[in-house]
Enzyme design. Structure first.
Site, short mmCIF file in Angstrom:
data_model
loop_
_atom_site.label_atom_id
_atom_site.label_comp_id
_atom_site.label_asym_id
_atom_site.label_seq_id
_atom_site.Cartn_x
_atom_site.Cartn_y
_atom_site.Cartn_z
N HIS A 239 0.83 -1.21 0.00
CA HIS A 239 0.00 0.00 0.00
C HIS A 239 0.87 1.26 0.00
O HIS A 239 0.62 2.21 -0.75
CB HIS A 239 -0.91 -0.02 1.23
CG HIS A 239 -1.81 1.18 1.33
ND1 HIS A 239 -2.88 1.37 0.48
CD2 HIS A 239 -1.78 2.25 2.15
CE1 HIS A 239 -3.48 2.50 0.79
NE2 HIS A 239 -2.84 3.07 1.80
N GLU B 287 -2.29 -5.29 -4.67
CA GLU B 287 -2.99 -4.96 -3.43
C GLU B 287 -4.41 -5.54 -3.43
O GLU B 287 -4.93 -5.92 -2.37
CB GLU B 287 -3.02 -3.44 -3.27
CG GLU B 287 -3.45 -2.98 -1.90
CD GLU B 287 -3.48 -1.47 -1.81
OE1 GLU B 287 -3.19 -0.95 -0.72
OE2 GLU B 287 -3.80 -0.81 -2.82
N ASN C 175 26.06 -23.68 -4.59
CA ASN C 175 26.79 -24.95 -4.55
C ASN C 175 26.20 -25.89 -3.51
O ASN C 175 26.08 -27.10 -3.74
CB ASN C 175 28.27 -24.70 -4.22
CG ASN C 175 29.10 -24.45 -5.48
OD1 ASN C 175 28.58 -24.53 -6.58
ND2 ASN C 175 30.36 -24.15 -5.30
#
Length: 674
Positions: A48, A70, A410
């Site tokens: 918002h 929203e 990794n």
């Protein structure tokens, strides 16, 4: 007349990054706990605020995408939609696009973007659940103690079951519910900006539960000259409203605390400007002001760098003053030098503390990356972060992100096995990757650990032989440390197939080079079928350090004290020769000796009759090495200066200092000298 908002761009970018970081973190929490009300509230608040900021700044595409995002969040709050994987994925994709657009704005490219693809997905989710009329009940905690009921006093606010549950939860936590009516001057030209400032002020004090008219209508300016806000706060409501009154063109006309049992209105709270004072309880007001949270201010990074450079110059000239005092034997100068030493030490400590930032700033990037990579590889990974509060110098923080990304990728790709393999090996289905940081002396250790398959020595040696790094005979005599060092060789990879993630031999060598450029070291421990741990050792700061000053022939060098274990003196009879390598026995341990003059190609001087030999014991990785030097001059605080691009990356040289006599001396880097 259109207002020029460019002057607010820096503030917009800084605050947007904070909201993006919060969004990322809370979306991850929502994915793990779909019924987490607090996470959903935080996401909604950040989205918002981003929408309001973007609209105010004129970035309409950004505001439009955030608006549609929203809408979905609003349905989640209302309990009309569940936080299912497709919904969370769509929110993550929207977040990625928002982040990309803000990065483009920062680079000066602009905030324009065609977001029809994502808006279509978000609209599809919203339309789909509306057509199906699948109203999903949000699982909320059962209220205890005080239970709010709809009453005549709040009926006009239009509170739904979700709002009531939030209020119940807040009151049980001994929070206060305040109804505030805000009036905006009818002559105000930018009432949406004033409304935004009101919400910013309120969000610092608590949580806005409801607005009349709706937050969207207020953002779009669809209100007359007033609006009402329902706020949950732990602060004094009178103080909250007084702070609002200090915003220009704003007046709080009503400020009422709602009673927790019947939710009836208590006595109205008097609201005054700070300049008018409080006639009732001045002492209590002063106490309230006394316990107010600390004020902070944003400072441009370049200003901090300039401040550090100035402190460095002060430390350097302090050293020169000390040298002049010793050479000229000026007694009157000693007291002044002592005072300057004390002041510069305190100033340096303050500047260093200002530059220190928690590693959380870097660590917070990784949960999302781990989540996405695990999904891509179809692996289940539990990612644990420890020691986020550990602080490092900003310059180190800026550089450490990429090496950690390589190590984490990794760990997930090479380390953690598939779910099927883990079940066969009797391990939990979900693998664990830990990222932790801790202080130890003047260093910070960062570790990346996994409980995967570990590093198999035979596989590493086989790959090394195939690539011609070693031959079969050499492979038989390698220690674990020497075998692990092969992993950091350029182009080395144990992957059998090249993928988008690994197999090209680019990774650990880059990590090692980057860590060493930060005056750090990297170590690896591993046990087959149990897991692997990479440990990174980093200095707290790269700017001002303690060093041991030594001389070789006529040259003077500095060795960082972080690399020095001890100093000793030996005689030539103590030196033995093993396989053409000079060694000495130090407390029952064989210590290899290296003559620094030959390592640095310094021309040999005439033979000396002095039998005493100075040795500096330094640590390289897990091993100790003895450096033979001519003289130990002493310990000194030094300011590291870069040698510039021309001499960048020379092995064994970490930088230079300007000594007390005005000459330039080189700083030795033990990690890359051998």
């Amino acid at each position: 007349m259109k207002m020029d908002m460019s002057q607010y761009l820096d503030v917009f970018l800084e605050e947007s990054k904070e909201h993006l970081e919060n969004l990322n973190q809370k979306l991850l929490e929502l994915e793990k706990h779909p019924t987490d009300v607090s996470a959903l509230n935080e996401i909604f608040r950040s989205a918002h605020t981003l929408k309001g900021m973007s609209s105010t700044m004129g970035f309409e595409d950004l505001a439009d995408l955030t608006h549609h995002m929203e809408d979905i969040l609003s349905d989640l709050k209302e309990g009309m939609l569940a936080a299912s994987p497709p919904v969370v994925d769509a929110l993550f994709r929207s977040f990625d696009r928002i982040q990309s657009m803000i990065e483009n704005i920062e680079r000066g490219i602009g905030g324009d973007s065609d977001n029809r693809d994502l808006i279509g997905i978000l609209n599809g989710i919203k339309q789909g659940h509306m057509e199906a009329a699948a109203v999903v009940e949000a699982v909320l905690p059962e209220p205890e103690n005080h239970v709010l009921q709809h009453s005549q006093d709040i009926g006009d606010l239009g509170l739904n079951e979700y709002d009531m549950a939030v209020l119940n939860e807040a009151i049980n936590a001994h929070m206060r519910v305040v109804s505030i009516k805000v009036e905006i001057d009818r002559e105000c030209l930018m009432k949406t900006v004033r409304a935004y400032m009101v919400f910013r002020s309120l969000e610092e004090e608590g949580e806005v539960v409801k607005t009349i008219p709706s937050a969207q209508e207020i953002d779009e300016g669809k209100f007359d000259s007033s609006f009402r806000v329902l706020l949950i706060t732990g602060s004094d409501p009178g103080e909250v409203c007084r702070n609002l009154n200090n915003i220009s063109e704003i007046q709080v006309s009503e400020c009422e605390e709602l009673h927790p049992d019947s939710l009836s209105v208590c006595a109205p709270i008097p609201v005054l400007k700070e300049s008018e004072g409080l006639s009732g309880e001045p002492e209590a007001h002063d106490q309230k002001k006394g316990v107010k949270s600390k004020q902070t201010v944003r400072v441009d990074i370049e200003r901090l760098d300039n401040l550090m450079n100035l402190v460095g110059e002060l430390v350097m000239h302090k050293g020169r003053l000390e040298q002049i005092g010793v050479n000229r034997k000026i007694v009157e100068l000693d007291e002044t030098i002592e005072q300057i030493d004390r002041i510069s030490t305190d100033l340096q400590a303050v500047v260093m503390k200002v530059r220190m930032v928690p590693v959380e700033q870097v660590f917070n990037r990784f949960p999302r990356m781990v989540r996405d990579l695990a999904k891509e590889l179809n692996k289940e990974v539990d990612f644990i972060i420890e020691g986020k509060e550990t602080e490092l110098d900003r310059t180190v923080i800026d550089e450490i992100g990429d090496p950690l990304i390589h190590l984490l990728r990794n760990a997930i790709d090479h380390g953690i096995e598939s779910s099927q393999e883990r079940v066969v090996r009797g391990k939990p289905v979900k693998g664990t990757v830990k990222l932790r940081a801790r202080h130890e002396g003047n260093n910070v250790y960062i570790e990346v650990e996994d409980d995967g398959g570990g590093i198999h020595t035979e596989q590493v040696l086989q790959k090394a032989i195939e690539k011609g790094l070693i031959d079969a005979k050499e492979a038989e005599n390698l220690t674990w440390e020497e075998t692990a060092a092969l992993l950091f060789h350029s182009g080395f990879s144990t992957a059998y197939a090249i993928t988008e993630i690994s197999g090209r031999g680019v990774g650990l060598d880059v990590v090692k080079n980057k860590i060493e450029s930060l005056s750090g070291e990297i170590f690896v421990d591993s046990r087959p079928e149990q897991g692997t741990r990479f440990r990174i050792k980093l200095p707290l700061t790269l700017a001002i350090i303690q060093a041991l000053i030594i001389s070789v022939q006529d040259e003077i060098y500095a060795i960082p004290l972080s690399s020095v274990d001890e100093t000793t003196m030996i005689s030539s009879q103590d030196i033995k020769l093993i396989q053409n390598q000079e060694v000495i026995m130090l407390r029952g341990t064989v210590l290899p000796l290296y003559r620094l003059a030959s390592q640095l190609d310094i021309p040999a001087a005439q033979e000396s009759d002095i039998d005493d030999i100075y040795v500096v014991i330094v640590r390289k990785g897990e091993r100790q090495i003895g450096l033979v030097v001519d003289t130990l001059i002493g310990q000194q605080e030094i300011v590291i200066k870069s040698l510039g691009r021309l001499f960048l990356g020379i092995p064994g040289i970490a930088g230079a200092i300007v000594a007390g006599d005005g000459n330039v001396r080189l700083i030795l880097d033990v990690a890359t000298l051998f």
